[in-house]
Design a protein around this motif. Structure first.
Motif, mmCIF file in Angstrom:
data_model
loop_
_atom_site.group_PDB
_atom_site.id
_atom_site.type_symbol
_atom_site.label_atom_id
_atom_site.label_comp_id
_atom_site.label_asym_id
_atom_site.label_seq_id
_atom_site.Cartn_x
_atom_site.Cartn_y
_atom_site.Cartn_z
ATOM 1 N N UNK A 1 0.817 -1.224 0.000
ATOM 2 C CA UNK A 1 0.000 0.000 0.000
ATOM 3 C C UNK A 1 0.850 1.274 0.000
ATOM 4 N N UNK A 2 2.150 1.138 -0.098
ATOM 5 C CA UNK A 2 3.040 2.299 -0.007
ATOM 6 C C UNK A 2 3.282 2.986 -1.344
ATOM 7 N N UNK A 3 2.802 2.411 -2.438
ATOM 8 C CA UNK A 3 3.025 3.017 -3.745
ATOM 9 C C UNK A 3 4.456 2.893 -4.241
ATOM 10 N N UNK A 4 5.105 1.770 -3.869
ATOM 11 C CA UNK A 4 6.491 1.537 -4.288
ATOM 12 C C UNK A 4 6.572 0.190 -5.003
ATOM 13 N N UNK A 5 7.630 0.010 -5.811
ATOM 14 C CA UNK A 5 7.899 -1.286 -6.432
ATOM 15 C C UNK A 5 8.830 -2.071 -5.520
ATOM 16 N N UNK A 6 8.450 -3.300 -5.198
ATOM 17 C CA UNK A 6 9.186 -4.110 -4.211
ATOM 18 C C UNK A 6 10.061 -5.151 -4.911
ATOM 19 N N UNK A 7 11.324 -5.208 -4.492
ATOM 20 C CA UNK A 7 12.274 -6.189 -5.029
ATOM 21 C C UNK A 7 12.955 -6.923 -3.864
ATOM 22 N N UNK A 8 13.346 -8.179 -4.158
ATOM 23 C CA UNK A 8 14.160 -8.930 -3.196
ATOM 24 C C UNK A 8 15.550 -9.228 -3.767
ATOM 25 N N UNK A 9 15.738 -8.874 -5.045
ATOM 26 C CA UNK A 9 17.007 -9.127 -5.728
ATOM 27 C C UNK A 9 17.634 -7.779 -6.086
ATOM 28 N N UNK A 10 18.760 -7.461 -5.458
ATOM 29 C CA UNK A 10 19.385 -6.150 -5.645
ATOM 30 C C UNK A 10 19.813 -5.918 -7.092
ATOM 31 N N UNK A 11 20.288 -6.959 -7.766
ATOM 32 C CA UNK A 11 20.777 -6.776 -9.138
ATOM 33 C C UNK A 11 19.640 -6.380 -10.088
ATOM 34 N N UNK A 12 18.422 -6.799 -9.782
ATOM 35 C CA UNK A 12 17.256 -6.372 -10.569
ATOM 36 C C UNK A 12 16.790 -4.981 -10.143
ATOM 37 N N UNK A 13 16.813 -4.751 -8.837
ATOM 38 C CA UNK A 13 16.277 -3.493 -8.287
ATOM 39 C C UNK A 13 17.051 -2.271 -8.757
ATOM 40 N N UNK A 14 18.379 -2.408 -8.953
ATOM 41 C CA UNK A 14 19.200 -1.219 -9.267
ATOM 42 C C UNK A 14 19.123 -0.789 -10.724
ATOM 43 N N UNK A 15 18.506 -1.583 -11.590
ATOM 44 C CA UNK A 15 18.538 -1.290 -13.028
ATOM 45 C C UNK A 15 18.024 0.128 -13.316
ATOM 46 N N UNK A 16 18.887 0.912 -13.965
ATOM 47 C CA UNK A 16 18.565 2.281 -14.411
ATOM 48 C C UNK A 16 18.155 3.227 -13.274
ATOM 49 N N UNK A 17 18.602 2.977 -12.056
ATOM 50 C CA UNK A 17 18.271 3.887 -10.937
ATOM 51 C C UNK A 17 19.149 5.137 -10.988
ATOM 52 N N UNK A 18 18.540 6.274 -10.644
ATOM 53 C CA UNK A 18 19.265 7.545 -10.581
ATOM 54 C C UNK A 18 19.938 7.746 -9.228
ATOM 55 N N UNK A 19 19.368 7.139 -8.182
ATOM 56 C CA UNK A 19 19.953 7.216 -6.835
ATOM 57 C C UNK A 19 19.654 5.918 -6.099
ATOM 58 N N UNK A 20 20.610 5.502 -5.293
ATOM 59 C CA UNK A 20 20.439 4.312 -4.457
ATOM 60 C C UNK A 20 20.788 4.701 -3.031
ATOM 61 N N UNK A 21 19.851 4.461 -2.117
ATOM 62 C CA UNK A 21 20.073 4.800 -0.707
ATOM 63 C C UNK A 21 20.123 3.524 0.141
ATOM 64 N N UNK A 22 21.227 3.336 0.832
ATOM 65 C CA UNK A 22 21.322 2.231 1.791
ATOM 66 C C UNK A 22 20.812 2.731 3.138
ATOM 67 N N UNK A 23 20.081 1.886 3.842
ATOM 68 C CA UNK A 23 19.598 2.241 5.182
ATOM 69 C C UNK A 23 20.440 1.546 6.235
ATOM 70 N N UNK A 24 20.555 2.204 7.375
ATOM 71 C CA UNK A 24 21.239 1.566 8.504
ATOM 72 C C UNK A 24 20.397 0.418 9.035
ATOM 73 N N UNK A 25 21.073 -0.688 9.331
ATOM 74 C CA UNK A 25 20.360 -1.773 10.001
ATOM 75 C C UNK A 25 20.074 -1.361 11.435
ATOM 76 N N UNK A 26 18.807 -1.337 11.805
ATOM 77 C CA UNK A 26 18.408 -0.858 13.129
ATOM 78 C C UNK A 26 18.483 -2.011 14.132
#
Length: 320
Positions: free
Chosen positions: A207-232
């Motif tokens: 319900x967040x209006x985002x595209x969900x991926x579990x595979x990073x190599x697919x998720x990064x395709x043609x991205x303009x920015x990539x943000x890593x989050x801190x593991x909490x």
């Protein structure tokens, strides 16, 4: 340096959630942040925009970076700043949040910057004290100034985030930074992707209006920015991830894992970084891609803009 009149009235006494803002508010914050960013590069960084006002930094959770950034922002605007490290105070002795708030409000500060592990604590304090409240992070809810400084950083590189593809990788479940960024980026017309193991995704992610991926190599395709989050890690109990090494292997950012992104992809991290878990040191420090230090620099300017705008409202109310 005196403070100038604004081209648009900022209609807010508080900043509790990015959902309180609209694109015009955001544009004004960024306009003022650009001004303060330039001022911060000069030898004379002082202003009288908040002269005579008192800013309380009320941090129920430890945060050297965010607290330091707010303190520097408020002092450069001429405010008196009082830091309360509540982690070591009366709250530990059993005093309720309501009593703590009422006692602090009785000291007549003007703006309260609040960080708390409980979702809704800044809103609660705004309602109980009548003071202007800025949310510096509440539970797994919101961190609006972090979201604003992240989007401001992207805007400075592109002019606008509209139509850009942004990927957020890692601990989405526990991240108030992800929630604030997604709220702002959605409002401003970006395409948002998230990538994480299923254990680190909220159950309502669809319900967040985002595209969900579990595979990073697919998720990064043609991205303009990539943000890593801190593991909490402080919010994790039990087996969310097998190990830091395995997490890095599957979801860590490195020169290798961002190969399929745009050639000039921006690499971001809200900090503090767990190097070798969320991001490789060489990528974190690579001036071609990494804007992590820019995020820190821009954080002071964005917080100055928000404090200035809310301070102007307080003066306006007092004069009415």
């Amino acid at each position: 340096m005196t403070h100038a009149a604004f081209s648009y009235d900022f209609p807010h006494r508080h900043l509790v959630s990015v959902a309180d803002l609209n694109p015009v508010d955001i544009s004004l914050i960024f306009e003022r942040a650009e001004h303060w960013r330039a001022v911060n590069k000069t030898p004379d960084k002082s202003s009288d925009a908040l002269k005579g006002m008192t800013v309380l930094n009320l941090f129920f959770e430890n945060s050297t970076r965010t607290q330091g950034s707010f303190e520097m922002a408020a002092k450069r605007l001429g405010a008196d700043v009082v830091n309360f490290a509540i982690a070591h105070s009366s709250a530990k002795k059993g005093e309720s949040l309501s009593d703590t708030a009422r006692n602090l409000a009785a000291m007549q500060p003007d703006i309260m910057v609040v960080r708390h592990s409980a979702t809704g604590a800044p809103q609660f304090l705004a309602e109980r004290t009548g003071l202007s409240v800025i949310n510096a992070g509440d539970g797994m809810h919101q961190h609006p100034t972090q979201g604003l400084l992240d989007v401001f950083t992207m805007n400075r590189h592109w002019g606008s985030v509209g139509g850009r593809r942004i990927l957020i990788v890692g601990d989405i479940l526990h991240s108030r930074v992800a929630r604030s960024n997604i709220g702002l980026l959605s409002m401003l017309g970006a395409e948002i992707r998230v990538c994480a193991p299923p254990t680190l995704l909220p159950t309502d992610i669809d319900q967040w209006g985002v595209d969900v991926f579990h595979d990073l190599s697919e998720a990064v395709i043609d991205c303009d920015a990539v943000m890593a989050l801190r593991q909490q890690r402080e919010r994790m109990s039990g087996g969310f991830i097998p190990s830091g090494r395995e997490f890095f292997h599957l979801f860590g950012l490195s020169h290798d894992t961002i190969k399929r992104a745009k050639p000039d992809v921006l690499v971001m991290h809200p900090g503090p970084m767990n190097r070798g878990v969320e991001i490789h040191t060489k990528l974190a420090d690579d001036p071609k891609h990494s804007v992590i230090m820019e995020q820190v620099e821009n954080g002071v300017a964005v917080r100055m803009a928000i404090l200035e705008l809310i301070g102007a409202n307080i003066r306006k109310e007092a004069a009415a």
